[in-house]
Design an enzyme around this catalytic site. Sequence first.
Site, mmCIF file in Angstrom:
data_model
loop_
_atom_site.group_PDB
_atom_site.id
_atom_site.type_symbol
_atom_site.label_atom_id
_atom_site.label_comp_id
_atom_site.label_asym_id
_atom_site.label_seq_id
_atom_site.Cartn_x
_atom_site.Cartn_y
_atom_site.Cartn_z
ATOM 1 N N HIS A 154 -31.459 -42.749 14.945
ATOM 2 C CA HIS A 154 -30.745 -42.612 13.674
ATOM 3 C C HIS A 154 -29.597 -41.616 13.822
ATOM 4 O O HIS A 154 -29.710 -40.610 14.522
ATOM 5 C CB HIS A 154 -31.701 -42.150 12.572
ATOM 6 C CG HIS A 154 -32.737 -43.173 12.212
ATOM 7 N ND1 HIS A 154 -33.023 -43.513 10.902
ATOM 8 C CD2 HIS A 154 -33.562 -43.939 12.969
ATOM 9 C CE1 HIS A 154 -33.970 -44.430 10.890
ATOM 10 N NE2 HIS A 154 -34.316 -44.693 12.137
ATOM 11 N N HIS A 208 -40.383 -40.461 11.456
ATOM 12 C CA HIS A 208 -39.250 -39.638 11.899
ATOM 13 C C HIS A 208 -39.426 -38.230 11.355
ATOM 14 O O HIS A 208 -38.566 -37.692 10.642
ATOM 15 C CB HIS A 208 -37.932 -40.262 11.445
ATOM 16 C CG HIS A 208 -37.571 -41.489 12.212
ATOM 17 N ND1 HIS A 208 -36.977 -41.459 13.446
ATOM 18 C CD2 HIS A 208 -37.774 -42.800 11.935
ATOM 19 C CE1 HIS A 208 -36.794 -42.690 13.895
ATOM 20 N NE2 HIS A 208 -37.285 -43.532 13.001
ATOM 21 N N ALA A 233 -41.224 -40.899 17.307
ATOM 22 C CA ALA A 233 -40.480 -40.096 16.331
ATOM 23 C C ALA A 233 -41.409 -39.331 15.396
ATOM 24 O O ALA A 233 -41.175 -39.230 14.198
ATOM 25 C CB ALA A 233 -39.509 -40.957 15.531
ATOM 26 N N ARG A 240 -54.735 -28.133 20.120
ATOM 27 C CA ARG A 240 -54.965 -27.241 18.978
ATOM 28 C C ARG A 240 -54.238 -27.667 17.705
ATOM 29 O O ARG A 240 -54.426 -27.043 16.661
ATOM 30 C CB ARG A 240 -54.561 -25.802 19.341
ATOM 31 C CG ARG A 240 -55.429 -25.192 20.433
ATOM 32 C CD ARG A 240 -55.004 -23.765 20.758
ATOM 33 N NE ARG A 240 -55.856 -23.181 21.772
ATOM 34 C CZ ARG A 240 -55.708 -23.340 23.097
ATOM 35 N NH1 ARG A 240 -54.701 -24.089 23.540
ATOM 36 N NH2 ARG A 240 -56.538 -22.783 23.940
ATOM 37 N N ASP A 260 -44.534 -53.492 22.502
ATOM 38 C CA ASP A 260 -43.662 -54.087 23.528
ATOM 39 C C ASP A 260 -43.939 -53.551 24.918
ATOM 40 O O ASP A 260 -43.343 -54.012 25.901
ATOM 41 C CB ASP A 260 -42.188 -53.890 23.165
ATOM 42 C CG ASP A 260 -41.750 -52.430 23.192
ATOM 43 O OD1 ASP A 260 -42.628 -51.536 23.206
ATOM 44 O OD2 ASP A 260 -40.527 -52.183 23.182
ATOM 45 N N HIS A 263 -42.478 -48.718 24.144
ATOM 46 C CA HIS A 263 -42.500 -47.640 23.152
ATOM 47 C C HIS A 263 -43.834 -46.916 23.074
ATOM 48 O O HIS A 263 -43.885 -45.741 22.689
ATOM 49 C CB HIS A 263 -42.123 -48.189 21.776
ATOM 50 C CG HIS A 263 -40.663 -48.441 21.618
ATOM 51 N ND1 HIS A 263 -40.022 -49.494 22.225
ATOM 52 C CD2 HIS A 263 -39.704 -47.759 20.936
ATOM 53 C CE1 HIS A 263 -38.730 -49.451 21.924
ATOM 54 N NE2 HIS A 263 -38.513 -48.414 21.149
ATOM 55 N N ASP A 287 -40.081 -54.148 14.875
ATOM 56 C CA ASP A 287 -38.957 -53.198 14.876
ATOM 57 C C ASP A 287 -37.764 -53.815 15.608
ATOM 58 O O ASP A 287 -36.992 -53.119 16.276
ATOM 59 C CB ASP A 287 -39.367 -51.875 15.523
ATOM 60 C CG ASP A 287 -38.486 -50.712 15.093
ATOM 61 O OD1 ASP A 287 -37.711 -50.877 14.131
ATOM 62 O OD2 ASP A 287 -38.568 -49.640 15.722
ATOM 63 N N ALA A 320 -33.181 -47.520 22.570
ATOM 64 C CA ALA A 320 -32.398 -47.557 21.326
ATOM 65 C C ALA A 320 -32.732 -48.804 20.519
ATOM 66 O O ALA A 320 -31.849 -49.472 19.994
ATOM 67 C CB ALA A 320 -30.911 -47.494 21.642
ATOM 68 N N GLY A 321 -34.024 -49.114 20.443
ATOM 69 C CA GLY A 321 -34.442 -50.272 19.670
ATOM 70 C C GLY A 321 -35.446 -51.110 20.425
ATOM 71 O O GLY A 321 -35.831 -50.794 21.558
#
Length: 383
Positions: A154, A208, A233, A240, A260, A263, A287, A320-321
Amino acid sequence: MTVINGQPPFDVVRTAAWWLVPKQLFDGEKLRSGLAVRIADGKIDNVLPAEEAGRDGLPVWHTTSLASPGFFDIQVNGGGGVLFNTNPTADGLRMIAAAHRKGGTTALLPTLITDAPEVMEAAVDAILGVVGSEGIVGVHLEGPHISLERKGAHDPRLIRPMDDKTISAVERLRRADVPVLLTLAPECVPPGTIETLCAMGVVVSIGHTAADAATTRAAIAEGARSVTHLYNAMTPITSREPGVVGAALDSDVYCGFIADGHHVDDTVLRLAVRSRPVADRMVLVSDAMPTWNGPDHFSLYGETVRLEGGKLVNRIGSLAGVHIDMATSLRRLVTTVGIPLEEALKMATANPSRLMRLQESVGFLRPGMPAEIVLLDYGNRGC
């Protein structure tokens, strides 16, 4: 597991009523054998023992495939060469939906990632123009009220505090009864924001975010129902500090995840699935980006993202995706990750439906539901 595009022995589009007799049927709850589905005027009229098929004189399609509800993908950034952010129009949404329908995704939430207020307004206009058609059943707003520290791909220039513009956009959608999934970082919004959004009927997802476990638990107590792309993210589990990942897994919230193989490591994904204290709370998402059923590159925030070795990477080689769809994800989930077929199918159908409170229209095969059915073939390990 592959979506079957085989031809029935008659024109199902022009036939008002007919029977489907699959090898097995997954109805959203269980895998069952020996059943037939009677379809009339595009809806499921009844589910009966297979020997009942055709006794009323209607045509029958026998298939060796597994029949399942069409997949419901709650996180779709793009497809067919179109990114929702850069083409927030009704036509753009139709192209994205068509690109994913080829792989059995019959319901989806087009996903707008962090962007300027005017882009969000255009996206709302587009959604209001097509929702209820083309398989578009709502919208996912992923950002812009997220953590700079955990921003991922983002654009940091567009990340901002919760503001009236977002509230106004959400209000427009909810007045039209449009389902809304909103991803935010709980530490980046004022106390009470999540409760206010939930009271509007918004499904709030944690993502995120650099929150700790205590902040995550407080957000869940306030009404947050899910986390967005688990592990990615967000703060991880340590010895702990459970972080967002640990607090989410040790709760009853839904956890969206990407399968996939890039990720999230497959071993870590298996551990997550086995750890849940409440069943049926894992949600498979693609996604997906515009490269799915599209060209091998696209522009994100003015930077070119390319498909290399099955991964989408930016100019410095960072992820990036995602380049995948639900059918391919489901196949990996069963054959590579090792999730039982029935459980994996729930993750692609019934679980996201329950998350979004759409059980009456999406994710199940039962009388009165739309006949949005995907046929899957069988291969090794039952899929």
